[in-house]
Design a protein around this motif. Sequence first.
Motif, PDB file in Angstrom:
ATOM      1  N   UNK A   2    -111.466  12.506   4.075  1.00 45.22           N
ATOM      2  CA  UNK A   2    -110.447  11.692   4.706  1.00 45.22           C
ATOM      3  C   UNK A   2    -109.132  11.933   3.976  1.00 45.22           C
ATOM      4  N   UNK A   3    -108.116  12.273   4.729  1.00 47.48           N
ATOM      5  CA  UNK A   3    -106.789  12.501   4.173  1.00 47.48           C
ATOM      6  C   UNK A   3    -105.832  11.603   4.947  1.00 47.48           C
ATOM      7  N   UNK A   4    -105.040  10.858   4.228  1.00 52.32           N
ATOM      8  CA  UNK A   4    -104.080   9.975   4.878  1.00 52.32           C
ATOM      9  C   UNK A   4    -102.682  10.552   4.703  1.00 52.32           C
ATOM     10  N   UNK A   5    -101.985  10.733   5.829  1.00 54.54           N
ATOM     11  CA  UNK A   5    -100.642  11.284   5.827  1.00 54.54           C
ATOM     12  C   UNK A   5     -99.738  10.379   6.649  1.00 54.54           C
ATOM     13  N   UNK A   6     -98.486  10.324   6.254  1.00 51.82           N
ATOM     14  CA  UNK A   6     -97.513   9.625   7.086  1.00 51.82           C
ATOM     15  C   UNK A   6     -97.261  10.493   8.323  1.00 51.82           C
ATOM     16  N   UNK A   7     -96.625   9.913   9.331  1.00 50.27           N
ATOM     17  CA  UNK A   7     -96.308  10.689  10.531  1.00 50.27           C
ATOM     18  C   UNK A   7     -95.450  11.896  10.185  1.00 50.27           C
ATOM     19  N   UNK A  62    -105.314  18.507  12.819  1.00 48.28           N
ATOM     20  CA  UNK A  62    -104.046  17.813  12.575  1.00 48.28           C
ATOM     21  C   UNK A  62    -103.424  17.323  13.880  1.00 48.28           C
ATOM     22  N   UNK A  63    -103.471  18.167  14.908  1.00 45.92           N
ATOM     23  CA  UNK A  63    -102.904  17.757  16.191  1.00 45.92           C
ATOM     24  C   UNK A  63    -103.694  16.589  16.784  1.00 45.92           C
ATOM     25  N   UNK A  64    -105.009  16.599  16.629  1.00 47.04           N
ATOM     26  CA  UNK A  64    -105.821  15.484  17.114  1.00 47.04           C
ATOM     27  C   UNK A  64    -105.473  14.203  16.372  1.00 47.04           C
ATOM     28  N   UNK A  65    -105.220  14.324  15.069  1.00 46.36           N
ATOM     29  CA  UNK A  65    -104.866  13.158  14.271  1.00 46.36           C
ATOM     30  C   UNK A  65    -103.531  12.559  14.708  1.00 46.36           C
ATOM     31  N   UNK A  66    -102.622  13.423  15.198  1.00 46.68           N
ATOM     32  CA  UNK A  66    -101.318  12.926  15.652  1.00 46.68           C
ATOM     33  C   UNK A  66    -101.466  12.001  16.856  1.00 46.68           C
ATOM     34  N   UNK A  67    -102.552  12.175  17.601  1.00 47.07           N
ATOM     35  CA  UNK A  67    -102.745  11.397  18.820  1.00 47.07           C
ATOM     36  C   UNK A  67    -103.684  10.206  18.645  1.00 47.07           C
TER      37      UNK A  67
END
Length: 61
Positions: free
Chosen positions: A5-10, A53-58
């Motif tokens: 699990x990696x947490x990133x800001x937008x 990453x793209x899936x995480x954006x959504x």
Amino acid sequence: MTYRKVELTDMQLSHAVVAIQSYMEDLLRKANHDPEGGEHEDYLVAQSVLAALKAAKHEPN
């Protein structure tokens, strides 16, 4: 397969997407001009990271 699990800001997520896309373009150029081998595999790995990453954006926050 192990998942992390990696947490990133937008903003971090957007920059990571752009960085992976740039890396993939570099791999394609390298494969076409000065192939060392392994570029195709590296490209596929980068492609899978980009998809995640793209899936995480959504995903909802």
